[in-house]
Scaffold this motif. Structure first.
Motif, PDB file in Angstrom:
ATOM      1  N   ILE A   1       0.834  -1.205   0.000  1.00  0.00           N
ATOM      2  CA  ILE A   1       0.000   0.000   0.000  1.00  0.00           C
ATOM      3  C   ILE A   1       0.869   1.256   0.000  1.00  0.00           C
ATOM      4  O   ILE A   1       0.581   2.230  -0.715  1.00  0.00           O
ATOM      5  CB  ILE A   1      -0.948  -0.013   1.217  1.00  0.00           C
ATOM      6  CG1 ILE A   1      -1.986  -1.130   1.045  1.00  0.00           C
ATOM      7  CG2 ILE A   1      -1.640   1.337   1.380  1.00  0.00           C
ATOM      8  CD1 ILE A   1      -2.896  -1.316   2.234  1.00  0.00           C
ATOM      9  N   TYR A   2       1.932   1.237   0.767  1.00  0.00           N
ATOM     10  CA  TYR A   2       2.821   2.403   0.830  1.00  0.00           C
ATOM     11  C   TYR A   2       3.436   2.686  -0.545  1.00  0.00           C
ATOM     12  O   TYR A   2       3.446   3.834  -1.019  1.00  0.00           O
ATOM     13  CB  TYR A   2       3.917   2.156   1.857  1.00  0.00           C
ATOM     14  CG  TYR A   2       4.894   3.305   1.986  1.00  0.00           C
ATOM     15  CD1 TYR A   2       4.524   4.490   2.608  1.00  0.00           C
ATOM     16  CD2 TYR A   2       6.187   3.200   1.476  1.00  0.00           C
ATOM     17  CE1 TYR A   2       5.416   5.549   2.724  1.00  0.00           C
ATOM     18  CE2 TYR A   2       7.084   4.248   1.586  1.00  0.00           C
ATOM     19  CZ  TYR A   2       6.694   5.419   2.213  1.00  0.00           C
ATOM     20  OH  TYR A   2       7.580   6.462   2.318  1.00  0.00           O
TER      21      TYR A   2
ATOM     22  N   ASP B   1       2.274   1.755  -3.430  1.00  0.00           N
ATOM     23  CA  ASP B   1       1.185   2.153  -4.327  1.00  0.00           C
ATOM     24  C   ASP B   1       0.935   3.659  -4.230  1.00  0.00           C
ATOM     25  O   ASP B   1       0.865   4.371  -5.245  1.00  0.00           O
ATOM     26  CB  ASP B   1      -0.077   1.373  -3.951  1.00  0.00           C
ATOM     27  CG  ASP B   1      -1.186   1.528  -4.995  1.00  0.00           C
ATOM     28  OD1 ASP B   1      -0.972   2.223  -6.006  1.00  0.00           O
ATOM     29  OD2 ASP B   1      -2.267   0.946  -4.793  1.00  0.00           O
ATOM     30  N   TYR B   2       0.823   4.162  -3.015  1.00  0.00           N
ATOM     31  CA  TYR B   2       0.543   5.587  -2.833  1.00  0.00           C
ATOM     32  C   TYR B   2       1.743   6.464  -3.204  1.00  0.00           C
ATOM     33  O   TYR B   2       1.575   7.548  -3.781  1.00  0.00           O
ATOM     34  CB  TYR B   2       0.124   5.858  -1.386  1.00  0.00           C
ATOM     35  CG  TYR B   2      -1.318   5.518  -1.099  1.00  0.00           C
ATOM     36  CD1 TYR B   2      -2.341   6.005  -1.908  1.00  0.00           C
ATOM     37  CD2 TYR B   2      -1.668   4.722  -0.016  1.00  0.00           C
ATOM     38  CE1 TYR B   2      -3.668   5.703  -1.648  1.00  0.00           C
ATOM     39  CE2 TYR B   2      -2.993   4.414   0.257  1.00  0.00           C
ATOM     40  CZ  TYR B   2      -3.989   4.907  -0.566  1.00  0.00           C
ATOM     41  OH  TYR B   2      -5.302   4.607  -0.313  1.00  0.00           O
ATOM     42  N   LYS B   3       2.940   6.024  -2.883  1.00  0.00           N
ATOM     43  CA  LYS B   3       4.115   6.821  -3.227  1.00  0.00           C
ATOM     44  C   LYS B   3       4.281   6.924  -4.743  1.00  0.00           C
ATOM     45  O   LYS B   3       4.645   7.986  -5.266  1.00  0.00           O
ATOM     46  CB  LYS B   3       5.371   6.200  -2.608  1.00  0.00           C
ATOM     47  CG  LYS B   3       5.439   6.286  -1.099  1.00  0.00           C
ATOM     48  CD  LYS B   3       5.372   7.717  -0.593  1.00  0.00           C
ATOM     49  CE  LYS B   3       6.635   8.492  -0.860  1.00  0.00           C
ATOM     50  NZ  LYS B   3       6.610   9.843  -0.242  1.00  0.00           N
ATOM     51  N   ALA B   4       3.997   5.835  -5.445  1.00  0.00           N
ATOM     52  CA  ALA B   4       4.085   5.861  -6.906  1.00  0.00           C
ATOM     53  C   ALA B   4       3.057   6.825  -7.487  1.00  0.00           C
ATOM     54  O   ALA B   4       3.346   7.572  -8.438  1.00  0.00           O
ATOM     55  CB  ALA B   4       3.869   4.455  -7.461  1.00  0.00           C
ATOM     56  N   LEU B   5       1.868   6.830  -6.904  1.00  0.00           N
ATOM     57  CA  LEU B   5       0.826   7.734  -7.390  1.00  0.00           C
ATOM     58  C   LEU B   5       1.187   9.193  -7.106  1.00  0.00           C
ATOM     59  O   LEU B   5       0.904  10.084  -7.916  1.00  0.00           O
ATOM     60  CB  LEU B   5      -0.510   7.381  -6.736  1.00  0.00           C
ATOM     61  CG  LEU B   5      -1.730   8.181  -7.201  1.00  0.00           C
ATOM     62  CD1 LEU B   5      -1.858   8.167  -8.725  1.00  0.00           C
ATOM     63  CD2 LEU B   5      -2.994   7.639  -6.549  1.00  0.00           C
TER      64      LEU B   5
ATOM     65  N   GLU C   1      -9.940   2.968  -3.216  1.00  0.00           N
ATOM     66  CA  GLU C   1     -10.834   1.808  -3.294  1.00  0.00           C
ATOM     67  C   GLU C   1     -10.030   0.511  -3.347  1.00  0.00           C
ATOM     68  O   GLU C   1     -10.365  -0.475  -2.678  1.00  0.00           O
ATOM     69  CB  GLU C   1     -11.731   1.924  -4.524  1.00  0.00           C
ATOM     70  CG  GLU C   1     -12.753   3.055  -4.426  1.00  0.00           C
ATOM     71  CD  GLU C   1     -13.519   3.252  -5.721  1.00  0.00           C
ATOM     72  OE1 GLU C   1     -13.119   2.646  -6.752  1.00  0.00           O
ATOM     73  OE2 GLU C   1     -14.508   4.012  -5.719  1.00  0.00           O
ATOM     74  N   ARG C   2      -8.971   0.526  -4.149  1.00  0.00           N
ATOM     75  CA  ARG C   2      -8.127  -0.662  -4.300  1.00  0.00           C
ATOM     76  C   ARG C   2      -7.483  -1.055  -2.969  1.00  0.00           C
ATOM     77  O   ARG C   2      -7.513  -2.222  -2.561  1.00  0.00           O
ATOM     78  CB  ARG C   2      -7.064  -0.361  -5.355  1.00  0.00           C
ATOM     79  CG  ARG C   2      -6.065  -1.464  -5.613  1.00  0.00           C
ATOM     80  CD  ARG C   2      -5.222  -1.147  -6.832  1.00  0.00           C
ATOM     81  NE  ARG C   2      -4.414   0.064  -6.680  1.00  0.00           N
ATOM     82  CZ  ARG C   2      -4.596   1.186  -7.390  1.00  0.00           C
ATOM     83  NH1 ARG C   2      -5.574   1.273  -8.264  1.00  0.00           N
ATOM     84  NH2 ARG C   2      -3.799   2.226  -7.210  1.00  0.00           N
ATOM     85  N   ASN C   3      -6.938  -0.081  -2.286  1.00  0.00           N
ATOM     86  CA  ASN C   3      -6.237  -0.379  -1.037  1.00  0.00           C
ATOM     87  C   ASN C   3      -7.195  -0.660   0.116  1.00  0.00           C
ATOM     88  O   ASN C   3      -6.881  -1.454   1.008  1.00  0.00           O
ATOM     89  CB  ASN C   3      -5.299   0.774  -0.691  1.00  0.00           C
ATOM     90  CG  ASN C   3      -4.109   0.820  -1.631  1.00  0.00           C
ATOM     91  OD1 ASN C   3      -3.511  -0.205  -1.942  1.00  0.00           O
ATOM     92  ND2 ASN C   3      -3.764   2.006  -2.114  1.00  0.00           N
ATOM     93  N   ALA C   4      -8.362  -0.043   0.089  1.00  0.00           N
ATOM     94  CA  ALA C   4      -9.367  -0.349   1.110  1.00  0.00           C
ATOM     95  C   ALA C   4      -9.806  -1.808   1.000  1.00  0.00           C
ATOM     96  O   ALA C   4      -9.986  -2.495   2.016  1.00  0.00           O
ATOM     97  CB  ALA C   4     -10.567   0.581   0.965  1.00  0.00           C
TER      98      ALA C   4
ATOM     99  N   TRP D   1       7.574   7.668  10.974  1.00  0.00           N
ATOM    100  CA  TRP D   1       8.956   7.964  10.580  1.00  0.00           C
ATOM    101  C   TRP D   1       9.042   8.314   9.093  1.00  0.00           C
ATOM    102  O   TRP D   1       9.698   9.289   8.710  1.00  0.00           O
ATOM    103  CB  TRP D   1       9.838   6.754  10.877  1.00  0.00           C
ATOM    104  CG  TRP D   1      11.224   6.879  10.311  1.00  0.00           C
ATOM    105  CD1 TRP D   1      12.273   7.585  10.833  1.00  0.00           C
ATOM    106  CD2 TRP D   1      11.704   6.290   9.090  1.00  0.00           C
ATOM    107  NE1 TRP D   1      13.381   7.478  10.019  1.00  0.00           N
ATOM    108  CE2 TRP D   1      13.058   6.689   8.938  1.00  0.00           C
ATOM    109  CE3 TRP D   1      11.131   5.468   8.120  1.00  0.00           C
ATOM    110  CZ2 TRP D   1      13.833   6.286   7.852  1.00  0.00           C
ATOM    111  CZ3 TRP D   1      11.896   5.069   7.034  1.00  0.00           C
ATOM    112  CH2 TRP D   1      13.232   5.479   6.909  1.00  0.00           C
ATOM    113  N   ALA D   2       8.347   7.532   8.256  1.00  0.00           N
ATOM    114  CA  ALA D   2       8.423   7.741   6.807  1.00  0.00           C
ATOM    115  C   ALA D   2       7.601   8.940   6.353  1.00  0.00           C
ATOM    116  O   ALA D   2       7.989   9.652   5.422  1.00  0.00           O
ATOM    117  CB  ALA D   2       7.950   6.479   6.076  1.00  0.00           C
ATOM    118  N   GLU D   3       6.457   9.152   7.005  1.00  0.00           N
ATOM    119  CA  GLU D   3       5.556  10.252   6.641  1.00  0.00           C
ATOM    120  C   GLU D   3       5.144  10.975   7.927  1.00  0.00           C
ATOM    121  O   GLU D   3       4.087  10.690   8.497  1.00  0.00           O
ATOM    122  CB  GLU D   3       4.319   9.711   5.915  1.00  0.00           C
ATOM    123  CG  GLU D   3       4.617   8.873   4.685  1.00  0.00           C
ATOM    124  CD  GLU D   3       5.140   9.709   3.528  1.00  0.00           C
ATOM    125  OE1 GLU D   3       4.872  10.925   3.512  1.00  0.00           O
ATOM    126  OE2 GLU D   3       5.810   9.141   2.643  1.00  0.00           O
ATOM    127  N   PRO D   4       5.970  11.888   8.411  1.00  0.00           N
ATOM    128  CA  PRO D   4       5.715  12.529   9.717  1.00  0.00           C
ATOM    129  C   PRO D   4       4.349  13.198   9.840  1.00  0.00           C
ATOM    130  O   PRO D   4       3.847  13.372  10.953  1.00  0.00           O
ATOM    131  CB  PRO D   4       6.846  13.568   9.812  1.00  0.00           C
ATOM    132  CG  PRO D   4       7.924  13.035   8.927  1.00  0.00           C
ATOM    133  CD  PRO D   4       7.221  12.354   7.799  1.00  0.00           C
TER     134      PRO D   4
END
Length: 239
Positions: free
Chosen positions: A20-21, A23-27, A48-51, A174-177
């Motif tokens: 999921i991480y 997926d979102y970073k690529a988007l 929707e896909r990740n939910a 840590w990755a996304e404060p």
């Protein structure tokens, strides 16, 4: 459930978190080159896909993850609408555990079989939830009761799942404060042991019963030692 299954659950959780991480970073990178209408449509599909991914894993793993999903389905202030609508399905009753498992737990905790303890015991649960299921039954003295039975090994599973959830939340922070869910998971770590403690639930039930003026032929001060089986009597409403 052995440690092998615990580690398998852990691997599934962390694998999905990474999928999921990514997926979102690529988007996030792709949307820099898109116009807003197209970007919005892609974000909607991603949510929707990740939910659905999260929902499917929560249903598979049960336990803490279902309870967490139920909680998150009420947090429209935190999650996108796609997550809310899909995770709300976790509010429905879950598939019941086999009756053989219920009987094993009762005999282990109470020292006698269901046939020795009850005149009648409905094999079909009245309700199923994330950590236990409830059955109608009749005691030997013909007292109507409901029997709440915890799932096998659920304590160990939930405590390990809490560690995993805490690790994921810490990693996200840590990755996304800007996304810090630590206060939420810390509260869960405090509440989970109480939800697993049927002694605590029994005391609360007795207190409510006494406050409502309900009478019982059983000793309300009798200690409850069986932590995985809770048997409150059925209180009929007076006509």
């Amino acid at each position: 459930m052995g440690w092998g299954n615990i580690y398998r659950r852990r691997a599934n959780v962390f694998t999905l978190a990474m999928i999921i991480y990514i997926d979102y970073k690529a988007l996030q990178k792709r949307e820099k080159f898109m116009k807003k209408p197209k970007s919005d449509a892609l974000w909607k599909k991603a949510h929707e896909r990740n939910a659905k991914r999260v929902f499917n894993l929560m249903v598979e793993l049960e336990g803490l993850w279902v309870k967490l999903g139920q909680y998150l389905s009420s947090r429209a202030d935190v999650l996108p609408s796609a997550f809310i609508s899909i995770l709300k399905q976790l509010q429905d009753s879950l598939p019941p555990r086999p009756f053989e498992e219920v009987c094993r737990t009762i005999e282990k905790e109470l020292g006698k079989s269901t046939k020795e303890l009850f005149l009648d015991f409905d094999e079909n649960p009245l309700a199923t939830a994330s950590i236990a299921q409830v059955h109608h039954a009749t005691l030997i003295d013909r007292q109507k009761v409901v029997v709440k039975v915890q799932y096998e090994d659920i304590k160990k599973i939930i405590l390990e799942d809490l560690k995993d959830a805490k690790s994921i939340v810490d990693w996200i922070a840590w990755a996304e404060p800007q996304y810090n869910f630590s206060p939420m998971i810390d509260e869960w770590c405090k509440e989970a042991p109480q939800q697993l403690d049927f002694n605590h639930e029994a005391e609360n039930t007795r207190t409510v019963s006494q406050n409502l003026g309900c009478t019982s032929k059983y000793d309300s001060n009798k200690p409850i030692n069986q932590v995985d089986v809770f048997i409150p009597e059925v209180i009929q409403e007076e006509p």
